[in-house]
Scaffold this motif. Structure first.
Motif, PDB file in Angstrom:
ATOM      1  N   ILE A 119       0.865  -1.178   0.000  1.00  0.00           N
ATOM      2  CA  ILE A 119       0.000   0.000   0.000  1.00  0.00           C
ATOM      3  C   ILE A 119       0.902   1.228   0.000  1.00  0.00           C
ATOM      4  N   ALA A 120       0.896   1.935  -1.126  1.00  0.00           N
ATOM      5  CA  ALA A 120       1.811   3.064  -1.294  1.00  0.00           C
ATOM      6  C   ALA A 120       1.228   4.360  -0.737  1.00  0.00           C
ATOM      7  N   ARG A 121      -0.078   4.468  -0.696  1.00  0.00           N
ATOM      8  CA  ARG A 121      -0.699   5.706  -0.226  1.00  0.00           C
ATOM      9  C   ARG A 121      -0.795   5.693   1.293  1.00  0.00           C
ATOM     10  N   ALA A 122      -0.757   6.873   1.861  1.00  0.00           N
ATOM     11  CA  ALA A 122      -0.600   7.017   3.313  1.00  0.00           C
ATOM     12  C   ALA A 122      -1.673   6.258   4.092  1.00  0.00           C
ATOM     13  N   HIS A 123      -1.249   5.630   5.162  1.00  0.00           N
ATOM     14  CA  HIS A 123      -2.174   5.054   6.127  1.00  0.00           C
ATOM     15  C   HIS A 123      -1.530   5.220   7.500  1.00  0.00           C
ATOM     16  N   SER A 124      -2.342   5.123   8.540  1.00  0.00           N
ATOM     17  CA  SER A 124      -1.873   5.585   9.850  1.00  0.00           C
ATOM     18  C   SER A 124      -1.561   4.477  10.846  1.00  0.00           C
ATOM     19  N   SER A 125      -1.679   3.221  10.463  1.00  0.00           N
ATOM     20  CA  SER A 125      -1.524   2.171  11.468  1.00  0.00           C
ATOM     21  C   SER A 125      -0.062   1.961  11.842  1.00  0.00           C
ATOM     22  N   LYS A 126       0.163   1.696  13.127  1.00  0.00           N
ATOM     23  CA  LYS A 126       1.513   1.472  13.643  1.00  0.00           C
ATOM     24  C   LYS A 126       1.523   0.227  14.526  1.00  0.00           C
ATOM     25  N   VAL A 127       2.700  -0.356  14.676  1.00  0.00           N
ATOM     26  CA  VAL A 127       2.892  -1.388  15.691  1.00  0.00           C
ATOM     27  C   VAL A 127       3.038  -0.674  17.027  1.00  0.00           C
ATOM     28  N   VAL A 128       2.261  -1.110  18.026  1.00  0.00           N
ATOM     29  CA  VAL A 128       2.289  -0.453  19.330  1.00  0.00           C
ATOM     30  C   VAL A 128       2.499  -1.500  20.416  1.00  0.00           C
ATOM     31  N   ILE A 129       2.965  -1.034  21.543  1.00  0.00           N
ATOM     32  CA  ILE A 129       2.955  -1.844  22.749  1.00  0.00           C
ATOM     33  C   ILE A 129       1.849  -1.288  23.625  1.00  0.00           C
ATOM     34  N   ALA A 130       0.981  -2.162  24.147  1.00  0.00           N
ATOM     35  CA  ALA A 130      -0.197  -1.714  24.888  1.00  0.00           C
ATOM     36  C   ALA A 130      -0.331  -2.511  26.184  1.00  0.00           C
ATOM     37  N   TRP A 131      -0.980  -1.880  27.161  1.00  0.00           N
ATOM     38  CA  TRP A 131      -1.163  -2.517  28.462  1.00  0.00           C
ATOM     39  C   TRP A 131      -2.448  -2.004  29.077  1.00  0.00           C
ATOM     40  N   ARG A 132      -2.901  -2.714  30.090  1.00  0.00           N
ATOM     41  CA  ARG A 132      -4.130  -2.342  30.770  1.00  0.00           C
ATOM     42  C   ARG A 132      -3.928  -1.055  31.544  1.00  0.00           C
ATOM     43  N   LYS A 133      -4.808  -0.089  31.326  1.00  0.00           N
ATOM     44  CA  LYS A 133      -4.655   1.213  31.983  1.00  0.00           C
ATOM     45  C   LYS A 133      -4.785   1.096  33.499  1.00  0.00           C
ATOM     46  N   GLU A 134      -5.693   0.237  33.950  1.00  0.00           N
ATOM     47  CA  GLU A 134      -5.878   0.040  35.389  1.00  0.00           C
ATOM     48  C   GLU A 134      -4.906  -1.000  35.907  1.00  0.00           C
ATOM     49  N   LYS A 135      -4.213  -0.703  36.949  1.00  0.00           N
ATOM     50  CA  LYS A 135      -3.325  -1.628  37.657  1.00  0.00           C
ATOM     51  C   LYS A 135      -2.347  -2.379  36.744  1.00  0.00           C
ATOM     52  N   PRO A 136      -1.523  -1.677  35.992  1.00  0.00           N
ATOM     53  CA  PRO A 136      -0.497  -2.393  35.228  1.00  0.00           C
ATOM     54  C   PRO A 136       0.487  -3.058  36.182  1.00  0.00           C
ATOM     55  N   SER A 137       1.010  -4.204  35.797  1.00  0.00           N
ATOM     56  CA  SER A 137       1.959  -4.899  36.668  1.00  0.00           C
ATOM     57  C   SER A 137       3.268  -4.122  36.717  1.00  0.00           C
ATOM     58  N   PRO A 138       4.014  -4.234  37.820  1.00  0.00           N
ATOM     59  CA  PRO A 138       5.314  -3.542  37.915  1.00  0.00           C
ATOM     60  C   PRO A 138       6.267  -3.937  36.785  1.00  0.00           C
ATOM     61  N   LEU A 139       6.259  -5.206  36.378  1.00  0.00           N
ATOM     62  CA  LEU A 139       7.147  -5.635  35.296  1.00  0.00           C
ATOM     63  C   LEU A 139       6.721  -5.028  33.962  1.00  0.00           C
ATOM     64  N   ALA A 140       5.403  -4.894  33.763  1.00  0.00           N
ATOM     65  CA  ALA A 140       4.922  -4.244  32.544  1.00  0.00           C
ATOM     66  C   ALA A 140       5.383  -2.789  32.503  1.00  0.00           C
ATOM     67  N   GLU A 141       5.288  -2.105  33.644  1.00  0.00           N
ATOM     68  CA  GLU A 141       5.727  -0.711  33.707  1.00  0.00           C
ATOM     69  C   GLU A 141       7.224  -0.599  33.420  1.00  0.00           C
ATOM     70  N   LYS A 142       8.010  -1.536  33.939  1.00  0.00           N
ATOM     71  CA  LYS A 142       9.451  -1.520  33.703  1.00  0.00           C
ATOM     72  C   LYS A 142       9.749  -1.732  32.213  1.00  0.00           C
TER      73      LYS A 142
END
Length: 300
Positions: free
Chosen positions: A262-285
């Motif tokens: 797909i040569a024409r612009a598109h906005s999707s990206k690879v992201v890292i995501a986590w649960r907004k509520e109570k993320p684990s300490p290791l996830a935060e690290k």
């Protein structure tokens, strides 16, 4: 007639993975005749051929492809659930549980980031498992995963997630090989108008439809499937087209599916995501580590 047992499912998945009975037998520490016999019993139970034998091995039939798409997900979830229970019984701690979207680019990014993190924090044990987006979302919200690598198009509709972008997601029109000649002679790809668009996650629909709009393509309808394996199988059989990244197909399919960039612009990206509520300490690290690396590369 006896019901299908777990051993038959395991053998079927191994033969489907390698498209070769001998390789499957080696992986499962059984003989080739025994493996063939188990497959024959499963085909008898199902009432249809699951594999087409060739000089090079065993290729899935359309019925075999659909069965693989369903069983692979179910077996994978069963195996992961057993492992998680065993780990809890063993009172293992200090483990970072990461889920990865079953796409080649997401997998490559995840492996790179996990490797770099492991070098700096060798005492933290990390498990990485591949899932489709529906499973990723459910497992994060149920706290079975600490964080996930996915696509921005999947994550954005859900306010319960936080995420940071890592890199652009190379997107393609996924089309049957039989359509390629007509499509490559028409840069506008208008030949895709009037055909079914097949996608895995409803969250991708807006993104995919925007890309179609940029190319002047009007799909006749949208079909959802629960597995990237089934999606690829349907495209290869000319049931429609998709908009996606390159999938991890593990050599299952013959070259009847093509990827047109797909040569024409598109906005999707690879992201890292986590649960907004109570993320684990290791996830935060981990997020802090990845975010620092991204900022550093941007500044340089």
């Amino acid at each position: 007639m006896a019901e299908i047992n777990m051993r038959q499912i395991e053998i079927f998945l191994a033969v489907a993975k390698y498209q070769n009975i001998s390789k499957a037998a080696q992986e499962l520490y059984t003989s080739q005749p025994a493996t063939s016999n188990w497959i024959a019993k499963m085909e008898e139970y199902c009432g249809c051929r699951l594999f087409r034998r060739t000089n090079r091995g065993a290729v899935l039939t359309p019925e075999g492809e659909e069965l693989y798409a369903r069983l692979d997900v179910a077996y994978h979830r069963f195996r992961v659930s057993v492992e998680e229970i065993c780990k809890r019984q063993a009172n293992e701690s200090g483990k970072l549980r990461i889920g990865i979207l079953n796409r080649l680019d997401a997998m490559n990014v995840a492996e790179e980031q996990i490797h770099a993190f492991s070098l700096q924090y060798p005492d933290i044990s990390i498990t990485g498992e591949r899932f489709n987006f529906h499973e990723l979302r459910d497992k994060v919200l149920c706290e079975e995963l600490d964080l996930i690598f996915s696509l921005s198009a999947d994550i954005e509709p859900y306010p319960e997630f936080e995420s940071i972008p890592i890199c652009d997601f190379p997107a393609f029109f996924v089309v049957p090989q039989a359509w390629v000649d007509k499509l490559t002679h028409n840069p506008g790809l208008s030949e895709l108008s009037g055909k079914t668009m097949i996608i895995e996650a409803p969250t991708q629909r807006r993104w995919a439809e925007k890309i179609c709009e940029n190319y002047g393509i009007s799909p006749s309808d949208v079909r959802y499937v629960n597995s990237y394996i089934l999606l690829s199988a349907l495209v290869s059989r000319e049931k429609g087209f998709s908009i996606d990244g390159k999938m991890i197909t593990e050599g299952i399919y013959s070259p009847t599916t093509s990827f047109l960039p797909i040569a024409r612009a598109h906005s999707s990206k690879v992201v890292i995501a986590w649960r907004k509520e109570k993320p684990s300490p290791l996830a935060e690290k981990f997020v802090e580590f990845v975010g620092g690396g991204i900022q550093g590369s941007t500044e340089s």
